[in-house]
Design a protein around this motif. Sequence first.
Motif: not given
Length: 204
Positions: A8-12, A51-52, A73-77, A88-91
Amino acid sequence: MEAPRIAVVSENILECYGLKYLLENIIPFAETDVFTSLDESLDRNAKLHYFHFFIDIHIWVVHSRRMASMGKSVILFGPGDMQRVAATDMHFIPTDVAPDILSRSLLYLQQSAHHHYSLYPQDLSATLRKEDERTAALLTNREKEILKMVALGKSSKEIAAAFHISMNTVNTHRKNIMDKLDAHSATKITAYAMNHGYITLDEQ
């Protein structure tokens, strides 16, 4: 068995640990690490294959070209209104929603992408299926029925009425289910029920 790993990658940092908590409830057999920079996560990935990658949309905007080769393997949030800038093709998982909606989004993603562990490595899939069989054998038929009702959000009163039993009996069953499955939260119970076929995405 080597557990699948999630980054999980976030500056927050609070957002990182909040998402880590939900993922550990929904995918309890995975190991989740948190990072405050993309470089840090990619450096670790060279030693421990992830894995993700759950990537904050703000980081993806800056480093999208670097992540192009990482594919599915990349999921954006991030905030829902930022979804428009994602490919458009990304989760994409909106995080500015109620916790139960966020949990449902993660459950949907887990179930649709890895139903019955079909996309995990073969040895890992076999081990997880064997563990499923072991835990399923721990539950009585009545406990399985109540597990499904709990996962669907039914109250003890509603369950008691449906099965014509007392609320005390329902609560005893609920406690036994939680103890047997080591699932002591609504999110964990729902994740277990969905991952093991007691409920479907359409029923959520």
